[in-house]
Design an enzyme around this catalytic site. Sequence first.
Site, short mmCIF file in Angstrom:
data_model
loop_
_atom_site.label_atom_id
_atom_site.label_comp_id
_atom_site.label_asym_id
_atom_site.label_seq_id
_atom_site.Cartn_x
_atom_site.Cartn_y
_atom_site.Cartn_z
N SER A 1 -49.53 36.12 27.03
CA SER A 1 -47.97 35.62 26.75
C SER A 1 -47.22 35.53 27.93
CB SER A 1 -47.65 36.58 25.68
OG SER A 1 -46.26 36.48 26.25
N HIS B 1 -48.07 34.33 17.21
CA HIS B 1 -47.64 34.83 19.13
C HIS B 1 -48.76 35.36 18.96
CE1 HIS B 1 -46.55 34.40 22.92
NE2 HIS B 1 -45.98 35.57 23.03
N ASP C 1 -47.21 29.93 16.59
CA ASP C 1 -47.16 30.53 17.75
C ASP C 1 -44.84 29.63 17.36
OD1 ASP C 1 -45.91 31.28 19.54
OD2 ASP C 1 -47.76 31.51 20.59
#
Length: 270
Positions: free
Chosen positions: A98, A250, A222
């Site tokens: 991320s 995600h 995601d």
Amino acid sequence: MYIEVEKGIHVFVEDINPGGQNNKTIFFVHGWPLNHNMFQYQYNVLPQHGIRCVCMDIRGNGQSDKPWGGYTFDRLADDIAVVLETLKLENITLLGFSVGGAITIRYMSRYKGHRVSKLALVDAVSPSFVKDPDSPYGVPREQADALINQMYVNLPVFLSGLSPSFFNRNLGNATNDWFVNMALDSASYALIKLLQVAANENVEKDLSQIQAPTAIFHGVHDQLIPYKSAELTNQRIKNSKLFPLTNSGHGAPICQADELNKLLIDFVNS
């Protein structure tokens, strides 16, 4: 252990299986709003395959110091550089998840991939979090600003609402509580500043500077960083390969841990 990354500021680092049999090392950089514990399903398995797992809490998060400032991609990449230098790590696989993906990309550009032989990006914030002409798949700026503003109002409620969209499937209340509690170990101002940086910086120009073999692992469902962003990142990093994770949102290290672990083992040993 704690490592001083600049005067008076220390980050927490954990070294799992330092005697890895095949001398392979993955250095993990977590994402917002979590800490190094988000990779527990990797730590449980990878050392069994002789892989040393070194992980850090980004400043402001987890067990690291929580200064008011220093949350730019450049400074966070500098923190990684100090930790790698202090531990004398060489030929590692650098893994960023991320926002941690954006930070590792900045490290690769800023330090010319020093000490890194391979790069692994997992659901990375790349090329940008906010939509712009060079990265059209990001979120609208208004949406990013709304997310940031919610943290000023009621952080626990905000995090509770975020957790279900982080995962692709309902993993149960216990997992959602684990996510929220981990996030609440961070300083609230650090979470705000990190998301502000993600909304106002990008790594679009860094991608072409990466020379190391790169594996891009991304959940096709995601909702925060669309899969099309991963495709764009794949196009812009010359020596990269994209691995779609078809049952992940995600949170691929949690949603699809078994498959990700197998892919990481193969990548590290290739």
